[in-house]
Design an enzyme around this catalytic site. Structure first.
Site, PDB file in Angstrom:
ATOM      1  N   ASN A   1      40.408-107.145 -55.649  1.00  0.00           N
ATOM      2  CA  ASN A   1      40.079-105.754 -55.975  1.00  0.00           C
ATOM      3  C   ASN A   1      40.773-105.456 -57.296  1.00  0.00           C
ATOM      4  OD1 ASN A   1      39.757-103.037 -56.213  1.00  0.00           O
ATOM      5  ND2 ASN A   1      40.980-102.483 -54.419  1.00  0.00           N
TER       6      ASN A   1
ATOM      7  N   HIS B   1      38.699 -97.431 -49.385  1.00  0.00           N
ATOM      8  CA  HIS B   1      40.034 -97.859 -49.820  1.00  0.00           C
ATOM      9  C   HIS B   1      40.985 -96.658 -49.765  1.00  0.00           C
ATOM     10  CE1 HIS B   1      43.307 -99.334 -52.287  1.00  0.00           C
ATOM     11  NE2 HIS B   1      42.848-100.550 -52.045  1.00  0.00           N
TER      12      HIS B   1
ATOM     13  N   GLY C   1      50.600-102.333 -53.462  1.00  0.00           N
ATOM     14  CA  GLY C   1      51.199-102.181 -54.791  1.00  0.00           C
ATOM     15  C   GLY C   1      52.693-101.942 -54.765  1.00  0.00           C
TER      16      GLY C   1
ATOM     17  N   GLU D   1      43.186 -95.663 -51.697  1.00  0.00           N
ATOM     18  CA  GLU D   1      43.313 -94.920 -52.965  1.00  0.00           C
ATOM     19  C   GLU D   1      42.167 -93.927 -53.121  1.00  0.00           C
ATOM     20  OE1 GLU D   1      43.706 -98.351 -55.474  1.00  0.00           O
ATOM     21  OE2 GLU D   1      45.702 -98.706 -54.645  1.00  0.00           O
TER      22      GLU D   1
ATOM     23  N   GLU E   1      44.714-102.596 -44.504  1.00  0.00           N
ATOM     24  CA  GLU E   1      45.627-102.433 -45.632  1.00  0.00           C
ATOM     25  C   GLU E   1      46.614-101.309 -45.336  1.00  0.00           C
ATOM     26  OE1 GLU E   1      43.622-104.134 -49.468  1.00  0.00           O
ATOM     27  OE2 GLU E   1      43.426-101.983 -49.402  1.00  0.00           O
TER      28      GLU E   1
HETATM   29  P1  13P Z   1      48.036-105.032 -54.081  1.00  0.00           P
HETATM   30  O1  13P Z   1      47.632-106.443 -53.711  1.00  0.00           O
HETATM   31  O2  13P Z   1      48.216-104.838 -55.551  1.00  0.00           O
HETATM   32  O3  13P Z   1      49.167-104.552 -53.248  1.00  0.00           O
HETATM   33  O4  13P Z   1      46.775-104.097 -53.705  1.00  0.00           O
HETATM   34  C1  13P Z   1      46.229-104.229 -52.453  1.00  0.00           C
HETATM   35  C2  13P Z   1      44.953-103.498 -52.429  1.00  0.00           C
HETATM   36  O5  13P Z   1      44.922-102.275 -52.481  1.00  0.00           O
HETATM   37  C3  13P Z   1      43.705-104.276 -52.364  1.00  0.00           C
HETATM   38  O6  13P Z   1      42.610-103.459 -52.097  1.00  0.00           O
END
Ligand code: 13P
Length: 252
Positions: free
Chosen positions: A9, A94, A172, A96, A166
């Site tokens: 992603n 997601h 992140g 976010e 997730e």
């Molecule tokens: P990271 O691998 O940067 O922690 O992000 C995970 C993510 O949100 C994948 O969709």
């Protein structure tokens, strides 16, 4: 046997030039798609370029889709548009997008229905916040997200899509869930699918882990029986680390 999936992603990273450099660097190195399903979910501006240059074993996904077929929705992209440029997958729900773009469980559900209508494979994200994890409410929270996301879908549709667990606190942050935490919650999600759609569907559906996956922790995560692959942010941005993740999955 569930075929492992590694999905990158890219989030809001990579100009066209950077995306092209990446695809040329990974194309010939990616193991056969029989061993691992390799997907790059890229910004809309580079989807067509990537589709045109995707090698035999790489497939391209979008990061969002609108739930309506067409209309006056400035800035949005429809499932027909994605299908028409040759995209095969789309990330839906997601955290976010849920957090910054007010994406509700109901919208997530509509987007899944719409994507399936156009033959796109949804990669549906669920996951709890740190406060849920600390309060011990991860399971009811995630179960509710799964039930609402899949509302109204038939077994064949559910079997064909991909779920990604997730935990928000691991995205992140460099703070990965432990292998056991990830496997336990994914086992719980699989049991929820069994409850809703029967054991055959639960045995077929791929459920990925996402949240600070990197070349150092991928093997441990993939060694867990319920983890069928990874949805990867940061470590999917460099060809070298992305390829190591794909190679690790091809050995699962
Ligand atoms: P990271 O691998 O940067 O922690 O992000 C995970 C993510 O949100 C994948 O969709």
């Amino acid at each position: 046997m569930r075929r492992p999936v590694i999905a990158g992603n890219w989030k809001m990273f990579k100009t066209r030039d950077e995306a092209l450099q990446f695809i040329y660097a990974v194309n010939l190195e990616v193991p056969k798609k029989d061993y691992v399903e390799t997907v790059i979910c890229a910004p809309a501006t580079v989807l067509r370029d990537l589709v045109k240059r995707q090698g035999e074993n790489v497939r391209i996904g979008a990061q969002n889709v609108h739930e309506q077929t067409e209309g006056a929705f400035t800035g949005e992209i429809s499932a027909a548009m994605l299908e028409n440029v040759g995209v095969d997958y789309v990330i839906i729900g997601h955290s976010e997008r849920r957090q910054h773009f007010s994406e509700t469980d109901e919208k997530v559900n509509l987007k899944i229905h719409q994507s399936l209508r156009y033959g796109l494979i949804p990669i549906v994200c669920v996951g709890e916040s740190l406060s849920d994890r600390e309060a011990g409410t991860t399971e009811p929270f995630v179960k509710n997200q799964v039930i609402k996301a899949l509302n109204g879908l038939g077994s064949t549709q559910v079997e064909a899509l991909i779920l990604a667990y997730e935990p928000i606190w691991a995205i992140g942050t460099g703070r990965t869930a432990t292998n056991e935490q990830a496997n336990d919650t994914i086992a719980f999600i699989r049991a929820t699918i069994a409850e809703l759609y029967g054991q055959t569907v639960a045995d077929q559906i791929r459920i990925l882990y996402g949240g600070s996956v990197n070349t150092g922790n991928i093997e441990g995560l993939l060694a867990e029986p319920h983890i069928d692959g990874a949805l990867v942010g940061g470590a999917s941005l460099q060809p070298k680390s992305f390829l190591s993740l794909v190679k690790a999955a091809s050995e699962k």
